[in-house]
Design a protein around this motif. Structure first.
Motif, mmCIF file in Angstrom:
data_model
loop_
_atom_site.group_PDB
_atom_site.id
_atom_site.type_symbol
_atom_site.label_atom_id
_atom_site.label_comp_id
_atom_site.label_asym_id
_atom_site.label_seq_id
_atom_site.Cartn_x
_atom_site.Cartn_y
_atom_site.Cartn_z
ATOM 1 N N VAL A 225 -11.221 -2.678 -14.311
ATOM 2 C CA VAL A 225 -11.606 -2.517 -12.910
ATOM 3 C C VAL A 225 -11.558 -1.031 -12.564
ATOM 4 O O VAL A 225 -10.503 -0.403 -12.635
ATOM 5 C CB VAL A 225 -10.673 -3.310 -11.980
ATOM 6 N N ILE A 226 -12.706 -0.480 -12.199
ATOM 7 C CA ILE A 226 -12.792 0.945 -11.864
ATOM 8 C C ILE A 226 -13.172 1.074 -10.397
ATOM 9 O O ILE A 226 -14.218 0.562 -9.973
ATOM 10 C CB ILE A 226 -13.810 1.669 -12.755
ATOM 11 N N SER A 227 -12.327 1.736 -9.645
ATOM 12 C CA SER A 227 -12.542 1.872 -8.201
ATOM 13 C C SER A 227 -13.301 3.157 -7.884
ATOM 14 O O SER A 227 -12.827 4.017 -7.130
ATOM 15 C CB SER A 227 -11.195 1.835 -7.465
ATOM 16 N N GLU A 228 -14.462 3.298 -8.483
ATOM 17 C CA GLU A 228 -15.325 4.454 -8.262
ATOM 18 C C GLU A 228 -16.778 4.002 -8.296
ATOM 19 O O GLU A 228 -17.100 2.986 -8.913
ATOM 20 C CB GLU A 228 -15.102 5.531 -9.334
ATOM 21 N N PRO A 229 -17.677 4.754 -7.657
ATOM 22 C CA PRO A 229 -19.102 4.413 -7.713
ATOM 23 C C PRO A 229 -19.687 4.660 -9.100
ATOM 24 O O PRO A 229 -19.120 5.386 -9.923
ATOM 25 C CB PRO A 229 -19.731 5.350 -6.675
ATOM 26 N N HIS B 64 -6.800 4.275 -5.711
ATOM 27 C CA HIS B 64 -6.551 5.102 -4.527
ATOM 28 C C HIS B 64 -5.471 4.451 -3.672
ATOM 29 O O HIS B 64 -5.375 3.220 -3.590
ATOM 30 C CB HIS B 64 -7.835 5.258 -3.707
ATOM 31 N N GLU B 65 -4.673 5.281 -3.017
ATOM 32 C CA GLU B 65 -3.615 4.762 -2.163
ATOM 33 C C GLU B 65 -4.209 3.940 -1.027
ATOM 34 O O GLU B 65 -5.265 4.266 -0.483
ATOM 35 C CB GLU B 65 -2.787 5.910 -1.584
ATOM 36 N N GLY B 66 -3.521 2.851 -0.692
ATOM 37 C CA GLY B 66 -3.994 1.989 0.389
ATOM 38 C C GLY B 66 -4.908 0.882 -0.072
ATOM 39 O O GLY B 66 -5.275 0.010 0.718
ATOM 40 N N GLY C 258 1.885 5.078 -4.341
ATOM 41 C CA GLY C 258 2.495 4.225 -3.334
ATOM 42 C C GLY C 258 2.898 2.852 -3.815
ATOM 43 O O GLY C 258 3.125 1.959 -3.011
ATOM 44 N N VAL C 259 2.994 2.654 -5.146
ATOM 45 C CA VAL C 259 3.326 1.332 -5.696
ATOM 46 C C VAL C 259 4.538 1.471 -6.607
ATOM 47 O O VAL C 259 4.575 2.355 -7.473
ATOM 48 C CB VAL C 259 2.148 0.736 -6.493
ATOM 49 N N GLU C 260 5.537 0.627 -6.418
ATOM 50 C CA GLU C 260 6.715 0.618 -7.278
ATOM 51 C C GLU C 260 6.680 -0.617 -8.171
ATOM 52 O O GLU C 260 6.154 -1.660 -7.798
ATOM 53 C CB GLU C 260 8.004 0.609 -6.432
ATOM 54 N N GLY C 261 7.245 -0.481 -9.365
ATOM 55 C CA GLY C 261 7.379 -1.625 -10.259
ATOM 56 C C GLY C 261 6.098 -2.053 -10.937
ATOM 57 O O GLY C 261 6.002 -3.198 -11.399
ATOM 58 N N ALA C 262 5.102 -1.176 -11.026
ATOM 59 C CA ALA C 262 3.844 -1.503 -11.692
ATOM 60 C C ALA C 262 3.850 -0.985 -13.120
ATOM 61 O O ALA C 262 4.474 0.042 -13.418
ATOM 62 C CB ALA C 262 2.670 -0.896 -10.928
ATOM 63 N N SER C 263 3.169 -1.672 -14.009
ATOM 64 C CA SER C 263 3.013 -1.196 -15.381
ATOM 65 C C SER C 263 1.859 -0.205 -15.433
ATOM 66 O O SER C 263 0.799 -0.447 -14.849
ATOM 67 C CB SER C 263 2.743 -2.369 -16.327
#
Length: 344
Positions: free
Chosen positions: A74-78, A139-141, A163-168
């Motif tokens: 999953v890529i959060s870019e155009p 991206h944050e949010g 902004g995320v804790e406990g992620a791999s």
């Protein structure tokens, strides 16, 4: 051959196990990528797979394991960024190699833009379609990672998610790489060092800016916010940021750009302004993409191993899928290194 398939019949898992001298369950664990198998046992099973020409029956395996055999990237870019920036190609290449080795399918999902454009691809990401997801350029949010976790999907992030804790996650040493870039410029006698920073809502952008500030402090140079321009990791963004920097500080003698595309944009802006590189202004990028070696002059940059990043992301997710009872977050930070070329 003992344990071999009958003529015209598809070899079975039982025949693989017999030829390898192991139990059916052990052979299944090897073929499904479980890490809890001794290397010599894994080698024996894979040799038997090759010798017999065994191909797992994906449909049957899915019914038994409740797995689809597919992994989403999953890529959060155009699309423009995905296909224009070599970093993404390197990561995809590394992931694809692991998927091929493990007989897994890779599904590319682009999720970006307004909510109405994100809903359909995001809805596909469920345990009915994929076993887990690799998330890149977060991206944050963005609430998508939490949505996917709520659906029961295992996730591995490319880069420490902001902004995320406990992620791999698998990341590169962004802070250390930026520090190395600045130390190099300061050692070359540059004192008016600007930076074109990455997006502040991305952890890589924040970390590379942090490395810039830490190196200035270590070098006894006062931090000047007016020497910072925000970029977006693209070449046009770097060009625009460099023009703004030159308008404020025509005496700037070095610039650290937080990506190679932005550094190339900065080189174009400097050339248009009549500034010689590196005589007037030294430039360092971040990526060590193929375009860095081909620029004029060749770009000094920080190498981040995109292929290795992709491979490690894929290996981390497959290891988590093979051990679903262990929900402990995993993390890995890969080293970066300075590559000196003509721009410094």
């Amino acid at each position: 051959m003992t344990g071999g398939p009958e003529a015209g019949k598809r070899p079975t898992l039982e025949q693989v196990a017999a030829l390898a001298g192991v139990g059916r369950g052990t052979a299944s664990r090897v073929i499904n990528g479980s890490p809890s198998v001794a290397p010599q046992t894994r080698d024996a099973v894979m040799k038997a797979v090759a010798e017999l020409g065994y191909v797992p029956n994906q449909a049957a395996r899915s019914l038994v394991t409740r797995r689809t055999g597919a992994i989403a990237l999953v890529i959060s870019e155009p699309e423009e960024r995905l296909f224009s920036e070599p970093f993404f190609a390197g990561v995809v290449r590394g992931i694809s190699q692991v998927m091929d080795e493990r007989d897994r399918q890779l599904v590319l999902v682009l999720v970006h833009g307004p909510a109405e454009r994100r809903d359909e691809p995001a809805a596909y990401l469920s345990p009915q379609h994929v076993d887990g997801a690799l998330l890149l350029s977060q991206h944050e949010g963005d609430d998508l990672p939490q949505q996917l976790r709520d659906r029961g999907l295992m996730l591995v992030h490319g880069g420490r998610p902001p902004g995320v804790e406990g992620a791999s996650y698998v990341d590169v040493d962004n802070v250390g790489g930026a520090r190395a870039a600045l130390r190099h410029l300061l050692e070359r006698g540059r004192h008016r060092v600007a930076t074109i920073a990455g997006p502040p809502d991305m952890q890589a952008g924040r970390d590379r800016l942090r490395g810039y500030r830490e190196a200035l402090e270590a070098g006894g140079i006062a931090y000047d916010p007016s020497l910072i321009e925000q970029g977006d990791f693209t070449e046009p963004g770097g060009w625009q940021a460099m023009r703004r920097l030159l308008a404020r500080h025509p005496d700037v003698d070095a610039v650290f750009a937080a990506s190679d595309p932005m550094a190339l944009g900065a080189l174009r802006a400097l050339r248009e302004a009549g500034s010689a590189v590196p005589a007037d202004v030294a430039v360092v990028g971040f990526d060590d993409s193929p375009m860095a070696a081909m620029s004029d002059p060749p770009l000094t940059t920080i190498n981040q191993p995109a292929d290795v990043l992709g491979r490690e992301m894929a290996e981390m997710l497959l290891a988590a899928l093979a051990d679903p009872e262990n929900d402990e977050a995993r993390s890995l930070v890969l080293p970066t290194s300075l590559v000196v070329r003509g721009t410094t």
